[in-house]
Design a protein around this motif. Structure first.
Motif, short mmCIF file in Angstrom:
data_model
loop_
_atom_site.label_atom_id
_atom_site.label_comp_id
_atom_site.label_asym_id
_atom_site.label_seq_id
_atom_site.Cartn_x
_atom_site.Cartn_y
_atom_site.Cartn_z
N UNK A 1 0.86 -1.18 0.00
CA UNK A 1 0.00 0.00 0.00
C UNK A 1 0.90 1.23 0.00
N UNK A 2 0.47 2.27 -0.72
CA UNK A 2 1.14 3.55 -0.67
C UNK A 2 0.16 4.56 -0.07
N UNK B 1 -10.30 2.49 7.21
CA UNK B 1 -11.36 2.72 6.22
C UNK B 1 -10.79 2.69 4.80
N UNK B 2 -9.67 3.39 4.60
CA UNK B 2 -9.05 3.42 3.27
C UNK B 2 -8.55 2.06 2.83
N UNK B 3 -7.96 1.30 3.74
CA UNK B 3 -7.48 -0.05 3.40
C UNK B 3 -8.66 -0.94 3.02
N UNK B 4 -9.75 -0.85 3.75
CA UNK B 4 -10.94 -1.65 3.40
C UNK B 4 -11.44 -1.29 2.01
N UNK B 5 -11.40 -0.01 1.65
CA UNK B 5 -11.76 0.37 0.28
C UNK B 5 -10.84 -0.30 -0.74
N UNK B 6 -9.54 -0.33 -0.44
CA UNK B 6 -8.59 -0.97 -1.35
C UNK B 6 -8.91 -2.45 -1.54
N UNK B 7 -9.49 -3.05 -0.52
CA UNK B 7 -9.83 -4.48 -0.56
C UNK B 7 -11.19 -4.75 -1.19
N UNK C 1 -10.25 11.25 3.24
CA UNK C 1 -9.43 10.17 2.71
C UNK C 1 -9.94 9.76 1.34
N UNK C 2 -9.03 9.41 0.46
CA UNK C 2 -9.35 8.87 -0.87
C UNK C 2 -8.58 7.57 -1.05
N UNK C 3 -9.17 6.67 -1.81
CA UNK C 3 -8.52 5.38 -2.07
C UNK C 3 -8.59 5.03 -3.55
N UNK C 4 -7.52 4.44 -4.05
CA UNK C 4 -7.45 3.96 -5.43
C UNK C 4 -7.02 2.51 -5.41
N UNK C 5 -7.96 1.58 -5.46
CA UNK C 5 -7.60 0.15 -5.48
C UNK C 5 -6.80 -0.19 -6.74
N UNK D 1 0.63 -8.91 -3.09
CA UNK D 1 -0.67 -8.32 -3.41
C UNK D 1 -0.53 -6.81 -3.40
N UNK D 2 -0.66 -6.20 -4.57
CA UNK D 2 -0.63 -4.75 -4.65
C UNK D 2 -2.05 -4.26 -4.40
N UNK D 3 -2.26 -3.63 -3.25
CA UNK D 3 -3.61 -3.21 -2.89
C UNK D 3 -4.00 -1.88 -3.52
N UNK D 4 -3.07 -0.92 -3.55
CA UNK D 4 -3.38 0.36 -4.16
C UNK D 4 -2.85 1.52 -3.33
N UNK D 5 -3.46 2.68 -3.55
CA UNK D 5 -2.99 3.93 -2.95
C UNK D 5 -4.10 4.60 -2.14
N UNK D 6 -3.66 5.31 -1.10
CA UNK D 6 -4.56 6.08 -0.25
C UNK D 6 -3.97 7.48 -0.11
N UNK D 7 -4.83 8.50 -0.09
CA UNK D 7 -4.41 9.86 0.24
C UNK D 7 -5.25 10.31 1.44
N UNK D 8 -4.61 11.03 2.35
CA UNK D 8 -5.30 11.50 3.55
C UNK D 8 -4.90 12.94 3.82
N UNK D 9 -5.87 13.76 4.19
CA UNK D 9 -5.64 15.19 4.39
C UNK D 9 -5.55 15.55 5.86
N UNK D 10 -4.48 16.20 6.24
CA UNK D 10 -4.28 16.61 7.62
C UNK D 10 -5.37 17.57 8.06
#
Length: 167
Positions: free
Chosen positions: A42-43, A129-135, A68-72, A96-105
């Motif tokens: 994950x990135x 939450x973001x990891x679950x979206x990737x899955x 938060x945003x996610x890109x599986x 397993x390449x799950x994908x990318x997440x961005x999170x805003x401070x």
């Protein structure tokens, strides 16, 4: 551990020890789902509202800040509402390449303050939450939301954190 790559664009994240917090949340999520964290990649981009608003506009046509945003890496959505997502498929290297997440401070801090909870607890929840979206989990229907939120509550509970959906 090379399962999580963190790119910190906003130095305010450093005060939260984001890399450790995110690694813990990622491992807790994957372990709860009987996945080997050492075989999943994950990135995470740790940014601010300005950057996440651009990403939200580019990818969701909503040019406003979000938490938060996610890109599986691949589509894993369930076949029917409330069902579990499709199983992971390893790459040629067995990972397993799950994908990318961005999170805003900014948004995370604002939401945590409004909810009266520590920012670290809220960020932990959003990484889970973001990891679950990737899955492949989502909250588009009530059945999907119940499944995803139930998982979040169980995972966070195992981490010693309160149910984020209770007031």
């Amino acid at each position: 551990m090379d399962d999580l790559s963190v790119v910190i664009e906003d130095p305010r994240w450093d005060a939260l020890a984001l890399e450790t917090l995110a690694e813990t949340a990622l491992r807790a999520t994957l372990t709860h789902l009987a996945l080997d964290p050492d075989r999943c990649e994950v990135t995470l981009l740790a940014c601010d509202d300005a950057r996440i608003a651009v990403l939200n506009g580019d990818f969701r046509a909503k040019p406003t800040p979000t938490n938060v945003l996610s890109w599986p890496a691949e589509e894993r959505a369930a076949d029917a509402p409330g069902d579990n997502p499709q199983a992971l498929k390893p790459g040629l290297d067995g990972l397993y390449e799950l994908g990318d997440i961005a999170i805003s401070f900014d948004t995370c801090e604002r939401e945590a303050q409004a909810a009266g909870k520590p920012v670290t607890d809220h960020v932990t929840h959003l990484v889970v939450h973001g990891v679950l979206h990737l899955l492949g989990y989502d909250h588009e229907t009530d059945a999907d939301a119940a499944l995803m939120e139930g998982l979040e509550v169980k995972i966070l509970g195992k981490m010693g954190l309160n149910d984020p959906y209770r007031n």
